[in-house]
Design an enzyme around this catalytic site. Structure first.
Site, PDB file in Angstrom:
ATOM      1  N   LYS A  81       0.779  -1.241   0.000  1.00 35.86           N
ATOM      2  CA  LYS A  81       0.000   0.000   0.000  1.00 35.86           C
ATOM      3  C   LYS A  81       0.811   1.293   0.000  1.00 35.86           C
ATOM      4  O   LYS A  81       0.359   2.323  -0.494  1.00 35.86           O
ATOM      5  CB  LYS A  81      -0.947  -0.015   1.198  1.00 35.86           C
ATOM      6  CG  LYS A  81      -2.129  -0.919   0.975  1.00 35.86           C
ATOM      7  CD  LYS A  81      -3.361  -0.102   0.734  1.00 35.86           C
ATOM      8  CE  LYS A  81      -4.410  -0.876   0.002  1.00 35.86           C
ATOM      9  NZ  LYS A  81      -5.619  -0.090  -0.221  1.00 35.86           N
ATOM     10  N   ASP A 128      -8.103  -0.234   6.853  1.00 34.48           N
ATOM     11  CA  ASP A 128      -8.178  -1.519   7.553  1.00 34.48           C
ATOM     12  C   ASP A 128      -6.818  -1.859   8.147  1.00 34.48           C
ATOM     13  O   ASP A 128      -6.676  -2.799   8.898  1.00 34.48           O
ATOM     14  CB  ASP A 128      -8.540  -2.610   6.552  1.00 34.48           C
ATOM     15  CG  ASP A 128      -7.526  -2.615   5.427  1.00 34.48           C
ATOM     16  OD1 ASP A 128      -6.459  -3.215   5.604  1.00 34.48           O
ATOM     17  OD2 ASP A 128      -7.764  -1.969   4.392  1.00 34.48           O
TER      18      ASP A 128
HETATM   19  C1  LIG Z   1      -3.380  -6.567   1.505  1.00 36.73           C
HETATM   20  C2  LIG Z   1      -4.406  -5.893   0.683  1.00 36.73           C
HETATM   21  N1  LIG Z   1      -4.698  -6.411  -0.505  1.00 36.73           N
HETATM   22  C3  LIG Z   1      -5.616  -5.849  -1.307  1.00 36.73           C
HETATM   23  C4  LIG Z   1      -6.303  -4.714  -0.909  1.00 36.73           C
HETATM   24  C5  LIG Z   1      -7.369  -4.178  -1.813  1.00 36.73           C
HETATM   25  O1  LIG Z   1      -7.147  -2.902  -2.251  1.00 36.73           O
HETATM   26  P1  LIG Z   1      -8.367  -1.983  -2.677  1.00 36.73           P
HETATM   27  O2  LIG Z   1      -9.078  -1.543  -1.434  1.00 36.73           O
HETATM   28  O3  LIG Z   1      -7.753  -0.888  -3.428  1.00 36.73           O
HETATM   29  O4  LIG Z   1      -9.274  -2.795  -3.500  1.00 36.73           O
HETATM   30  C6  LIG Z   1      -6.016  -4.136   0.330  1.00 36.73           C
HETATM   31  C7  LIG Z   1      -6.689  -2.921   0.777  1.00 36.73           C
HETATM   32  O5  LIG Z   1      -6.523  -2.433   1.869  1.00 36.73           O
HETATM   33  C8  LIG Z   1      -5.044  -4.741   1.148  1.00 36.73           C
HETATM   34  O6  LIG Z   1      -4.731  -4.244   2.348  1.00 36.73           O
END
Ligand SMILES: Cc1ncc(COP(=O)(O)O)c(C=O)c1O
Length: 410
Positions: A81, A128
């Protein structure tokens, strides 16, 4: 006993093979992402995260290749992220200083001189866990403050990791989407800058910068495959929360390869499957999921599609999958205990779900197998999975991988 019927899928009713140059993915064109890559790779400690090859597993399932991009190694932050957060924050700062992004290096960004010119800034976000940790990290690098709100039920370990980066972080009583609204109100009342990883009407610039940051992953992957003398993937699994990550990668693929791009599958937890539901309703509007969205895939527990992501995914994605928690847990275990000769990947709940879905698709007489057939997966297929996080909640990781448990089972 193998778990069956734990996923639903549908082909995208609005799928378009052709990609127009000025379409919704234009801002993710590789030419634009090259510049983002320059900033990211000027950061101290930058190395591309590993692209892991799993030939034994691919052979076992009769596939051509399986590649896993391991984002647990991203700047020691255990998730991808920060790529979005740092690019957005850098743009905000360049705008304030009146300088172009192309003239900015990471060293200049974090210099005392920049800090003095900017004065005190406050970055505000909801998360989150992983996005908030990225923003907290970026704010600390810049010597600035960050305030972070987390949804109800968030992991105490993930909260602690954000606080360790020096942010004021707290777990609220709200779900993710309400926590986002709360962050907006807080920023307004405290003269803060909202750095949110989702777009809504009138708030698109910062999320677009965030998505451009995420696209660096696909730029790295293309380079890594080329270096290995391997062909591009034919099938890519993209897990979605609000869909900024999936939209960014899908947009890059569409802009780079146009009608010859790989087929993509967007994967969501069944408790937060806003893209799957939007595709099922198919009235041309995005549809939200509300309520607590209880799933072990914390990063994907988001009910409202990002407008920018949705515009890309609704046109260019091939299929949508809505799946139950056990598939994410299975994906974590497969990556943690690979076939002889294949390397281990430590992958958290939201990182491993693509592998869990692939496993289900490789199982005979399942709903998943029907999707594999619809996507013409065979011995020529080269699968790409992006493991977007490592063990961001290590206690839960061990419970799932060692004990074979997951909360909804306890
Ligand atoms: C580990 C992980 N993978 C995927 C995502 C998905 O990203 P998005 O919210 O942009 O769909 C998140 C989002 O917080 C994440 O923390």
């Amino acid at each position: 006993m193998p778990l069956t019927n734990s996923m639903e899928w549908m082909m995208n009713p609005r799928f378009e093979q052709q990609v127009s140059e000025d379409g919704p993915a234009a801002f993710l064109h590789p030419e634009r992402i090259e510049a983002v890559n320059r900033l990211v790779s000027s950061m101290e400690g930058y190395v591309p995260t590993p692209l892991v090859n799993l030939p034994a597993l691919a052979g076992f399932w009769g596939l051509g290749a399986i590649y896993v991009k391991d984002e647990s190694k991203r700047f020691g932050l255990n998730a991808f992220k920060v790529l979005g957060g740092i690019h957005a924050v850098a743009n905000v700062i360049c705008r304030r200083l009146g300088v172009g992004m192309n003239d900015m290096t990471f060293q200049q960004l974090i210099s005392e001189e920049t800090r003095e010119k900017l004065g005190d800034l406050l970055f505000v976000t909801a998360t989150d866990g992983n996005h908030g940790r990225g923003i907290a990290w970026a704010a600390r690098q810049l010597g600035q403050r960050a305030v972070v709100f987390m949804p109800k039920g968030s992991s105490a370990r993930r909260l602690e990791m954000i606080q360790r980066e020096g942010a004021e972080a707290s777990i609220t009583e709200m779900n993710y989407d309400d926590a986002v609204r709360h962050a907006r109100e807080y920023a307004q009342a405290h003269d803060g800058i909202v750095v949110q990883d989702t777009a809504w009407e009138g708030y698109e610039e910062i999320p677009a910068w965030i998505m451009q940051g995420y696209a660096v992953m696909m730029e790295e992957i293309s380079g890594q495959l080329k270096e290995l003398g391997k062909l591009p993937p034919t099938h890519v699994f993209l897990q979605a929360g609000v869909g900024s990550f999936a939209g960014a990668i899908q947009g890059y693929l569409a802009a780079k390869w146009g009608e010859h791009r790989p087929q993509t599958v967007v994967v969501e937890p069944d408790q937060a499957d806003c893209y799957f539901r939007t595709a099922s309703i198919d009235d041309g509007m995005p549809h939200a999921v509300t309520g607590d969205m209880a799933t072990i895939m914390a990063g994907l527990a988001c009910g409202e599609p990002n407008l920018l992501g949705w515009k890309i995914l609704r046109k260019y994605t091939r299929a949508f999958v809505s799946c139950a928690d056990p598939l994410a847990a299975r994906g974590m275990r497969i990556l943690a205990a690979p076939m002889a000769g294949d390397p281990v990947v430590v992958s958290g709940e939201s990182g491993a779900v693509g592998m869990g879905v692939l496993a289900e698709m490789m199982q005979q007489n399942t709903n998943g197998e029907r999707l594999a057939k619809a996507l013409q997966m065979n011995a020529e297929s080269r699968i790409l999975i992006i493991s977007t996080e490592g063990d961001t909640d290590p206690d839960q990781y061990r419970r799932i991988v060692w004990e074979g448990a997951y909360p909804s089972q306890e």
